[in-house]
Motif scaffolding. Structure first.
Motif, PDB file in Angstrom:
ATOM      1  N   GLN A  45      18.697  -9.186   2.770  1.00 53.34           N
ATOM      2  CA  GLN A  45      19.796 -10.238   2.192  1.00 53.34           C
ATOM      3  C   GLN A  45      19.378 -10.353   0.644  1.00 53.34           C
ATOM      4  O   GLN A  45      20.442 -10.402   0.083  1.00 53.34           O
ATOM      5  N   GLU A 160      13.100 -18.810   6.151  1.00 52.16           N
ATOM      6  CA  GLU A 160      13.760 -19.627   5.516  1.00 52.16           C
ATOM      7  C   GLU A 160      13.735 -19.226   3.771  1.00 52.16           C
ATOM      8  O   GLU A 160      14.279 -19.985   3.232  1.00 52.16           O
ATOM      9  N   PRO A 162      15.828 -16.802   2.214  1.00 53.25           N
ATOM     10  CA  PRO A 162      17.052 -16.827   1.465  1.00 53.25           C
ATOM     11  C   PRO A 162      17.582 -17.946   1.159  1.00 53.25           C
ATOM     12  O   PRO A 162      18.010 -18.340  -0.055  1.00 53.25           O
ATOM     13  N   SER A 163      17.672 -19.019   1.795  1.00 55.96           N
ATOM     14  CA  SER A 163      18.019 -20.486   1.739  1.00 55.96           C
ATOM     15  C   SER A 163      17.171 -21.063   0.843  1.00 55.96           C
ATOM     16  O   SER A 163      17.692 -21.840  -0.271  1.00 55.96           O
ATOM     17  N   ALA A 164      15.806 -20.809   0.593  1.00 60.73           N
ATOM     18  CA  ALA A 164      14.883 -21.490  -0.359  1.00 60.73           C
ATOM     19  C   ALA A 164      15.202 -20.722  -1.832  1.00 60.73           C
ATOM     20  O   ALA A 164      15.435 -21.479  -2.634  1.00 60.73           O
ATOM     21  N   ARG A 166      18.397 -19.481  -2.662  1.00 55.38           N
ATOM     22  CA  ARG A 166      19.696 -20.003  -3.077  1.00 55.38           C
ATOM     23  C   ARG A 166      19.405 -21.624  -3.567  1.00 55.38           C
ATOM     24  O   ARG A 166      20.117 -21.926  -4.590  1.00 55.38           O
ATOM     25  N   LEU A 167      18.574 -22.287  -3.091  1.00 55.59           N
ATOM     26  CA  LEU A 167      18.328 -23.678  -3.439  1.00 55.59           C
ATOM     27  C   LEU A 167      17.781 -23.634  -4.966  1.00 55.59           C
ATOM     28  O   LEU A 167      18.139 -24.522  -5.668  1.00 55.59           O
ATOM     29  N   SER A 170      20.426 -22.424  -7.512  1.00 58.67           N
ATOM     30  CA  SER A 170      21.460 -23.558  -7.843  1.00 58.67           C
ATOM     31  C   SER A 170      21.028 -24.463  -8.620  1.00 58.67           C
ATOM     32  O   SER A 170      21.921 -25.152  -9.332  1.00 58.67           O
TER      33      SER A 170
END
Length: 173
Positions: A45, A160, A162-164, A166-167, A170
């Motif tokens: 990803q 976790e 990929p979301s970390a 992205r966080l 951002s």
């Protein structure tokens, strides 16, 4: 003006590849080599949006041998760069390790995130170099609770990751 995250810097042993501290030969020569749980889908990803780099203190392997081990688990093609402390002229957490790495990949600290399992070498070292950090601290690992403040984000599973990323991306610099 915020910098865009362009690269993810991964530690190798026990962050991407499952390490065996009892072995003292290059990982590529081991009978079995394995990825840490759930790292493969995370890498698939993340490599779509970021340059991936392995940055390791590997004692028994240079970058070429490290890449051969990554090839055995079918993830070498996901990493654009691979360096060990022998190629960089310093070991983590030394500032020279991170400055040499950034010079080789042509990016600033604000454009990178370091992902690693060693709180002092990976996380404190990268943070001192101005690089944002994700500490991989799976259940059952020894946790230095007094050092949690060193990491920007803590993940307990590579699910976790990929979301970390992205966080952190951002949030800007």
């Amino acid at each position: 003006m915020p910098h865009t995250i362009k690269a993810l810097l991964f530690d190798w042993g026990d962050t991407v590849m499952a390490d065996d501290p009892a072995k003292h030969e290059p990982m590529v020569t081991w009978e079995e080599v394995r990825l840490v749980p759930y790292i493969h889908p995370a890498l698939l990803q993340l490599h779509k949006d970021y340059t991936l780099c392995i940055a390791s203190n590997a004692r028994d392997s240079n970058a070429e041998l490290m890449c051969q081990a990554l090839e055995r688990v079918h993830v070498r093609h996901l990493f654009r760069y691979a360096y060990t402390s022998s190629e960089l002229g310093a070991a983590k957490p030394e500032p020279l390790f991170f400055s040499s790495l950034l010079a080789k990949i042509g990016l600033s600290p604000a454009e990178c995130i370091m992902i690693g399992n060693d709180l002092q070498k990976d996380i404190a070292g990268a943070r001192a170099a101005g690089i944002r950090t994700i500490w991989y601290c799976p259940p059952g690992s020894l946790v230095a609770t007094d050092g949690r403040h060193l990491a920007d984000v803590i993940v307990r599973s590579m699910k976790e990751l990929p979301s970390a990323v992205r966080l952190l991306a951002s949030k800007g610099s």
